[in-house]
Motif scaffolding. Sequence first.
Motif, mmCIF file in Angstrom:
data_model
loop_
_atom_site.group_PDB
_atom_site.id
_atom_site.type_symbol
_atom_site.label_atom_id
_atom_site.label_comp_id
_atom_site.label_asym_id
_atom_site.label_seq_id
_atom_site.Cartn_x
_atom_site.Cartn_y
_atom_site.Cartn_z
ATOM 1 N N TYR A 141 0.910 -1.230 -0.022
ATOM 2 C CA TYR A 141 0.176 0.050 0.002
ATOM 3 C C TYR A 141 0.909 1.117 -0.042
ATOM 4 O O TYR A 141 1.033 1.671 0.974
ATOM 5 N N ALA A 142 1.311 1.466 -1.088
ATOM 6 C CA ALA A 142 2.196 2.670 -1.299
ATOM 7 C C ALA A 142 1.696 4.047 -1.072
ATOM 8 O O ALA A 142 2.362 5.044 -1.101
ATOM 9 N N GLY A 143 0.194 4.135 -1.211
ATOM 10 C CA GLY A 143 -0.646 5.309 -0.915
ATOM 11 C C GLY A 143 -2.086 5.120 -1.328
ATOM 12 O O GLY A 143 -2.410 3.791 -1.885
ATOM 13 N N ASP A 144 -2.842 5.855 -1.221
ATOM 14 C CA ASP A 144 -4.427 5.806 -1.471
ATOM 15 C C ASP A 144 -4.513 5.504 -2.871
ATOM 16 O O ASP A 144 -3.589 6.156 -3.882
ATOM 17 N N LEU A 145 -5.326 4.943 -3.543
ATOM 18 C CA LEU A 145 -5.729 4.706 -4.824
ATOM 19 C C LEU A 145 -5.793 5.888 -5.843
ATOM 20 O O LEU A 145 -6.636 6.807 -5.406
ATOM 21 N N LEU A 146 -5.026 5.912 -6.661
ATOM 22 C CA LEU A 146 -5.159 6.978 -7.631
ATOM 23 C C LEU A 146 -5.404 8.352 -7.241
ATOM 24 O O LEU A 146 -6.063 8.933 -7.400
ATOM 25 N N GLU A 147 -4.459 8.891 -6.287
ATOM 26 C CA GLU A 147 -4.229 10.202 -5.552
ATOM 27 C C GLU A 147 -4.619 11.338 -6.173
ATOM 28 O O GLU A 147 -5.162 12.256 -5.804
ATOM 29 N N ILE A 155 -13.477 7.501 -6.004
ATOM 30 C CA ILE A 155 -13.617 7.916 -4.610
ATOM 31 C C ILE A 155 -14.072 6.852 -3.954
ATOM 32 O O ILE A 155 -13.592 6.508 -2.798
ATOM 33 N N LEU A 156 -15.165 6.147 -4.257
ATOM 34 C CA LEU A 156 -15.684 4.982 -3.502
ATOM 35 C C LEU A 156 -14.682 3.842 -3.311
ATOM 36 O O LEU A 156 -14.564 3.393 -2.059
ATOM 37 N N GLU A 157 -13.992 3.452 -4.247
ATOM 38 C CA GLU A 157 -13.036 2.484 -4.539
ATOM 39 C C GLU A 157 -11.878 2.724 -3.522
ATOM 40 O O GLU A 157 -11.343 2.132 -2.746
ATOM 41 N N ARG A 158 -11.656 4.183 -3.439
ATOM 42 C CA ARG A 158 -10.336 4.691 -2.582
ATOM 43 C C ARG A 158 -10.676 4.404 -1.294
ATOM 44 O O ARG A 158 -9.988 3.972 -0.487
ATOM 45 N N GLU A 159 -12.207 4.999 -0.820
ATOM 46 C CA GLU A 159 -12.428 4.721 0.681
ATOM 47 C C GLU A 159 -12.569 3.222 0.987
ATOM 48 O O GLU A 159 -12.162 3.210 2.090
ATOM 49 N N ARG A 160 -12.972 2.504 0.132
ATOM 50 C CA ARG A 160 -12.988 1.108 0.718
ATOM 51 C C ARG A 160 -11.632 0.568 0.860
ATOM 52 O O ARG A 160 -11.442 -0.108 1.838
ATOM 53 N N LEU A 161 -10.567 0.761 -0.255
ATOM 54 C CA LEU A 161 -9.350 0.169 0.069
ATOM 55 C C LEU A 161 -8.804 0.774 1.114
ATOM 56 O O LEU A 161 -7.874 0.111 2.069
ATOM 57 N N ARG A 162 -8.955 1.887 1.495
ATOM 58 C CA ARG A 162 -8.167 2.844 2.507
ATOM 59 C C ARG A 162 -8.600 2.159 3.836
ATOM 60 O O ARG A 162 -8.090 2.022 4.403
ATOM 61 N N GLU A 163 -9.790 1.778 3.918
ATOM 62 C CA GLU A 163 -10.426 1.298 5.124
ATOM 63 C C GLU A 163 -9.934 0.098 5.324
ATOM 64 O O GLU A 163 -9.545 -0.618 6.499
#
Length: 315
Positions: A141-147, A155-163
């Motif tokens: 996990y080098a960073g949030d999805l496609l920052e 956005i939804l996928e980013r929050e899901r993977l972040r959690e």
Amino acid sequence: MLKIKLLGHRCSVIWGGDGTNGGSLQLQPVAASLLAYLVLQRERPQPRDVVAAAFWGEMPTAEARRRLNTALWRLRRVIEPAYVPRGTYLLVEPSGALSFNCRSDACVDVARFETAVTPILGRATTSAADAERLAGAVGLYAGDLLEDVDDNWVILERERLRELHICALARLVTWHRAAGEPDAALRFGQAILDRDPLREDVHRAMIEMHAEVGRRAQALRQYEICRRILSEELGVDPLPETTAAARIAAGTYTAAVPGNDHAARLIDHLTRAEDELRSLADVLKRAVDELRALAAGTTGEVLKVSGDAVEMSRR
């Protein structure tokens, strides 16, 4: 073999060839976003109209389709050049639906991360092998999805993977703490706070772990960090249990309790409530006595009870 990285600043695609063909592939922004979209939906073929609406929903349908075809052509030209068989990475269903070939040799960081983390988090207990695998996964996990992308589909996928990432870190904190490895637990706890500094439960756990190994100064420093962040960001103080953890670490918990403002206010409220209950008990006792007298026919008075007042009047 393609190496696709979506976790971090932007979509990165590397051709893992034999040296002659190896190196980073240059994708235009729209083609890179299209690849990322299909990778994230890799188990679900997407109808062309759905994909076109996700990227160019504000345009007429015909124009959106034209732009999708152009982006798809540009993407295929880069990741499936002449020497790569058609369909190696991009699949087109007979219906025209698009998908990324998840059975290809592509190495996708998001897929590797999810595959490693999801089954472990679904179990109630964590083994040493699970902890080792989780540690490897969070390293991906080098960073949030496609920052650098703010489209709705990201956005939804980013929050899901972040959690998912934070849950994996929290599981590692719990496991290493139980295993008597506070330094590792503290390291993963700090990784959570780096991404979500308002997690008071993590601050409190770190205060406790510092105290458990005799690092009083670090425990109090962690409490101060927690107090400052909560004050600046939310305008609130730490919870009483967090303050108590810091006082225990400092060795002043017992002495501090009598002078605790919160405790003093609570005692005052309880004292007033006790007085009110005693007053109400007296009223009720008098009412019961008068009712008994009336029932026995020994009085010609009528009893009126209103709130906490009792009035007597002659018939």
